[in-house]
Design an enzyme around this catalytic site. Sequence first.
Site, short mmCIF file in Angstrom:
data_model
loop_
_atom_site.label_atom_id
_atom_site.label_comp_id
_atom_site.label_asym_id
_atom_site.label_seq_id
_atom_site.Cartn_x
_atom_site.Cartn_y
_atom_site.Cartn_z
N THR A 192 -17.37 -13.75 -24.30
CA THR A 192 -16.35 -15.35 -24.37
C THR A 192 -14.80 -14.98 -23.41
OG1 THR A 192 -15.57 -12.84 -25.79
CG2 THR A 192 -16.89 -14.20 -26.58
N GLU A 337 -20.60 -18.27 -28.44
CA GLU A 337 -21.56 -16.93 -29.75
C GLU A 337 -22.25 -17.32 -30.22
OE1 GLU A 337 -18.21 -17.29 -29.40
OE2 GLU A 337 -17.77 -14.93 -30.25
N LYS A 444 1.47 -21.45 -41.06
CA LYS A 444 1.45 -21.56 -42.61
C LYS A 444 2.76 -21.94 -43.42
CE LYS A 444 -2.10 -18.42 -41.80
NZ LYS A 444 -2.91 -17.69 -40.53
N TRP A 449 -0.87 -24.73 -45.75
CA TRP A 449 -1.35 -24.83 -44.54
C TRP A 449 -1.67 -25.94 -43.33
CZ3 TRP A 449 -6.96 -22.06 -43.25
CH2 TRP A 449 -6.35 -20.66 -44.13
P1 AMP Z 1 -15.87 -20.99 -26.51
O1 AMP Z 1 -16.89 -20.14 -27.09
O2 AMP Z 1 -14.87 -20.18 -24.95
O3 AMP Z 1 -16.55 -22.44 -25.81
O4 AMP Z 1 -14.94 -21.43 -27.45
C1 AMP Z 1 -15.44 -21.85 -28.91
C2 AMP Z 1 -13.80 -22.34 -28.87
O5 AMP Z 1 -13.47 -23.07 -28.95
C3 AMP Z 1 -14.89 -22.75 -30.40
O6 AMP Z 1 -14.32 -21.86 -31.75
C4 AMP Z 1 -12.75 -23.68 -31.30
O7 AMP Z 1 -11.97 -23.21 -32.19
C5 AMP Z 1 -13.28 -24.40 -29.56
N1 AMP Z 1 -13.13 -25.64 -29.45
C6 AMP Z 1 -15.01 -25.90 -28.91
N2 AMP Z 1 -15.25 -27.41 -29.69
C7 AMP Z 1 -13.97 -27.48 -30.21
C8 AMP Z 1 -13.67 -28.83 -30.10
N3 AMP Z 1 -14.40 -30.16 -30.60
N4 AMP Z 1 -12.89 -29.09 -31.18
C9 AMP Z 1 -11.54 -28.67 -31.58
N5 AMP Z 1 -12.25 -26.76 -31.09
C10 AMP Z 1 -12.68 -26.52 -30.62
#
Ligand code: AMP
Length: 552
Positions: A192, A337, A444, A449
Amino acid sequence: MTSPLYGQMMDVPLLASSLLSHAARYFGDTEIVSRRIEGDIHRYTYRDCEKRAKQLAQALIALGVQPGERIGTLAWNGYRHLECYYGTTGMGAVCHTINPRLFPEQIAFIVDHAEDAYVFFDMTFAPLVDIVAPQCPKVKGWIALGDASCIREHLGDMEVPLFSYETLVTAQDGDYAWPVFDERTASFLCYTSGTTGHPKGALYSHRSTVLHAYGAALPDAMSASAGDAILPVVPMFHVNAWGIPHAAPLVGAKLVFPGKDLDGKSLYELMEAEGVTFSAGVPTVWLGLLNYMKEAGVRFSTLRRTVIGGSACPPAMLRAFEDQYGVEVIHAWGMTEMSPLGTLAHLNFRQKARSPEEQRKSREKQGHVIFGVDMKVVGDDGRELPWDGRSFGDLHVRGPWVIDRYFRSDESPLVDGWFPTGDVATIDADGFMQITDRSKDVIKSGGEWISSIDLENIAVSHPQVAEAACIACAHPKWTERPLIVAVLRPGATVTREELRAFYEGKVAKWWMPDDVVFADELPHTATGKLQKLRLRELYRDYVLPGVAEHPA
Ligand code: AMP
């Protein structure tokens, strides 16, 4: 007790190598085109790719690599990286893609944590390898993705155990049968991006990789087909380029790899030259492409649709693609994940009968799950919230390509068998999910929210705003109130008052940002996401208008 009646079908394990073998056998002449870091365009076919992936597997065996060992990659999207994907996993080792945009200390941590035996790297990353290698004593060798003469010319000074990829590969004959093993064997390892704390590893299995590829190719997912030419802008070092390197051979689509040049002009020219019909990437990249197209006054001749995800796709971007260029935008959500695909915004039959405005509102959301992902939003008490499109809660998921636990960690991240994503979302009556925030980023205010993403989307729909972030600012009465940090387009003159006034009528009064500040640029993570944590640090002592002093 009677024993169960088993089905009488072949017990064929789902292995990543079968994806490439399928493409090589049934779409053997279909092309894989790459813009190389050497600067030229390289083209070959799935048949050639499988041969070289097998040669690589033989080379790894000759180096003594054992099944289950991790092999790192620090590489752009290109044919050699694809060979690493299949050569490594095909012989039973684990392909560990590393994000080169991380800080060197993070990269060293990841390589060490994964215990990578070897690391492949594109020559552009040689300076990075020079810094990182001394901190990674467990790595037996660094394999430069080039030929011996290239290495002599460019990497002569490197003081690490160095190999030439081409020398290793071409020494083998490719006469190799992919081994058959348990489909639960590990395939890929992705860390991550780690905006807080150390990066954590998600270890996929062959089974999850192949099932995810099936899911990704579905019509209501990426809708990939043999008739497509697919250009993944999303890097192969970020969650396996959202599964495109697996879904494309599964359907036999042509693949076009952009290498390191991800600016608007380079992407546009490659798309046009190679007849690209479908692409996928994060909003930041598309911003560059749209800006270039506007300036150059050019249009797409073959691009039909694009998946946008990784961060919320601003509605203004969706409109620009569709109204100005006739390219369908599919908003998608997922995470490392989850391999990563979770939801995509394709309309169902009933939604398509609604007004264009209602349809667009739905398509601006992150969308509907694909089979393979189950989701729910839960409140503070852990109970599932109604699908009314209004109730915000923590988004939980489960399914065969969702993580069970992090690599080399004994603690289960699951809650009642579900993975808590860390995202805050609503689900509406159509089953369409909308992310309103990361749980850490939600504002918040007085116990209610406010969605920072909604306020950011409004800011970037202003014609003079290039990018915007909304963060929580400490407030003595409301605890937190929204602050907008905006980056203006070159030459723009909009004032703070004008930008605040722009929100009137677009949000409830209590959602109005308390203040707007302008910045030259916003901090981003290595995967192009806004670094809200950093922004919150930068504005930690900011005093909002009307507040006598900072509450802290
Ligand atoms: P990663 O594991 O680096 O791909 O990051 C995943 C995170 O990116 C998710 O848990 C979201 O918080 C954010 N994310 C991915 N796609 C979107 C989307 N279309 N809109 C908003 N947040 C997103």
